[in-house]
Design a protein around this motif. Sequence first.
Motif, short mmCIF file in Angstrom:
data_model
loop_
_atom_site.label_atom_id
_atom_site.label_comp_id
_atom_site.label_asym_id
_atom_site.label_seq_id
_atom_site.Cartn_x
_atom_site.Cartn_y
_atom_site.Cartn_z
N THR A 16 -9.55 -0.08 6.15
CA THR A 16 -10.31 -1.25 5.70
C THR A 16 -11.63 -0.60 5.27
N VAL A 17 -12.11 -1.04 4.10
CA VAL A 17 -13.42 -0.52 3.70
C VAL A 17 -13.94 -1.96 3.30
N PHE A 18 -15.20 -2.37 3.98
CA PHE A 18 -15.87 -3.38 3.67
C PHE A 18 -17.22 -3.24 2.64
N MET A 19 -17.18 -4.07 1.66
CA MET A 19 -18.30 -3.66 0.75
C MET A 19 -19.06 -5.09 0.58
N MET A 20 -20.28 -4.99 0.53
CA MET A 20 -21.23 -6.12 0.36
C MET A 20 -21.18 -6.66 -1.18
N PRO A 21 -20.96 -7.58 -1.64
CA PRO A 21 -21.41 -8.15 -3.26
C PRO A 21 -22.85 -8.20 -3.25
N LYS A 22 -23.24 -8.04 -4.33
CA LYS A 22 -24.69 -8.51 -4.55
C LYS A 22 -25.08 -9.66 -4.03
N GLU A 23 -26.35 -9.71 -3.60
CA GLU A 23 -27.01 -11.10 -2.87
C GLU A 23 -26.36 -12.16 -3.40
N ASP A 24 -26.84 -11.98 -4.87
CA ASP A 24 -26.76 -13.32 -5.77
C ASP A 24 -25.52 -14.10 -5.64
N TYR A 25 -24.37 -13.19 -5.13
CA TYR A 25 -23.18 -13.97 -5.11
C TYR A 25 -22.72 -13.93 -3.66
N SER A 26 -23.70 -13.94 -2.55
CA SER A 26 -23.32 -14.12 -1.40
C SER A 26 -22.82 -15.56 -0.77
N TYR A 27 -22.96 -16.72 -1.55
CA TYR A 27 -22.39 -17.70 -1.25
C TYR A 27 -21.19 -18.27 -2.12
N LEU A 28 -20.87 -17.30 -3.15
CA LEU A 28 -19.97 -17.66 -3.94
C LEU A 28 -18.27 -17.43 -3.51
N MET A 40 0.55 -1.04 0.01
CA MET A 40 -0.20 0.08 0.06
C MET A 40 0.81 1.33 0.06
N ASP A 41 2.10 1.09 0.68
CA ASP A 41 2.71 2.40 0.83
C ASP A 41 3.49 2.46 -0.62
N ARG A 42 3.90 1.56 -1.00
CA ARG A 42 4.68 1.52 -2.34
C ARG A 42 3.77 2.16 -3.36
N VAL A 43 2.58 1.70 -3.42
CA VAL A 43 1.71 2.32 -4.41
C VAL A 43 0.88 3.59 -4.06
N GLY A 44 1.11 4.13 -2.95
CA GLY A 44 0.66 5.39 -2.47
C GLY A 44 -1.08 5.34 -2.21
N ALA A 45 -1.34 4.17 -1.68
CA ALA A 45 -2.88 3.91 -1.41
C ALA A 45 -3.11 3.77 0.16
N ARG A 46 -4.33 4.29 0.52
CA ARG A 46 -4.72 4.23 1.79
C ARG A 46 -5.83 3.35 2.35
N ALA A 47 -6.76 2.98 1.06
CA ALA A 47 -7.65 2.12 1.46
C ALA A 47 -7.59 0.78 0.90
N VAL A 48 -7.88 -0.19 1.94
CA VAL A 48 -8.19 -1.69 1.49
C VAL A 48 -9.26 -1.74 1.28
N VAL A 49 -10.01 -2.70 0.23
CA VAL A 49 -11.15 -2.94 0.03
C VAL A 49 -11.22 -4.53 -0.03
N ARG A 50 -12.28 -4.96 0.78
CA ARG A 50 -12.51 -6.38 0.91
C ARG A 50 -14.06 -6.50 0.99
N GLY A 51 -14.54 -7.46 0.31
CA GLY A 51 -15.65 -7.87 0.34
C GLY A 51 -15.96 -8.77 1.54
N LEU A 52 -17.32 -8.53 1.86
CA LEU A 52 -18.09 -8.96 3.24
C LEU A 52 -19.14 -9.80 2.48
N ARG A 53 -19.30 -11.35 2.60
CA ARG A 53 -20.37 -11.92 1.96
C ARG A 53 -21.26 -12.29 3.23
#
Length: 169
Positions: free
Chosen positions: A116-128, A79-92
């Motif tokens: 860290t920012v959590f994002m929920m995928p579309k419900e159709d993929y919540s078991y994938l 993250m430091d090398r690329v100059g990013a502050r936000a990690v995104v992770r999906g929460l199913r």
Amino acid sequence: MIKRIAVYPGSFDPIHNGHLDIIERCRPIFDEVLVAVLHNEEKRALFSVEERVEIIREMVDGHADCRVESFSGLLVDFMDRVGARAVVRGLRAVSDFEYEFQMALMNRRLNPRVETVFMMPKEDYSYLSSRLVKEVYALGGDLTGLVPDPVLERLRQRLRPAEVGASAR
Ligand code: PNS
């Protein structure tokens, strides 16, 4: 102006529609989405890191705000090398939460600039999961609508029944 870069890290072995859904959800919120494929020597993967990067690049081709790289070592150092502050992770589901919570807090401890920012995928993929994709394919199940065509094509070339790969999610 500082670019707001979201790093979306994972094993992506292989990428599936739940992952692609998260990438699409990130795009309006960040200036750039950097999909970061982990180089993990220990984990038995079905696809090499190079193949995984190549597949994801095919999927985001034409999106000027998306990049795909591989990384090894600590995510927060990348993250430091690329100059990013936000990690995104999906929460199913709630079952993802404990592992994700531990990682988010450890990453913050290692590098307080990282959120860290959590994002929920579309419900159709919540078991994938990538593990289920490999297992279902190897056992002859139908993956229509769950993985992009380039992944299906590579699974066809790579997997025969009873050759189920690693447990990457
Ligand atoms: O798709 P995955 O396997 O759930 O992704 C896990 C990943 C790549 C996000 C995680 O294993 C990771 O960040 N690995 C890099 C090494 C690291 O930074 N470990 C400390 C995490 S707190």
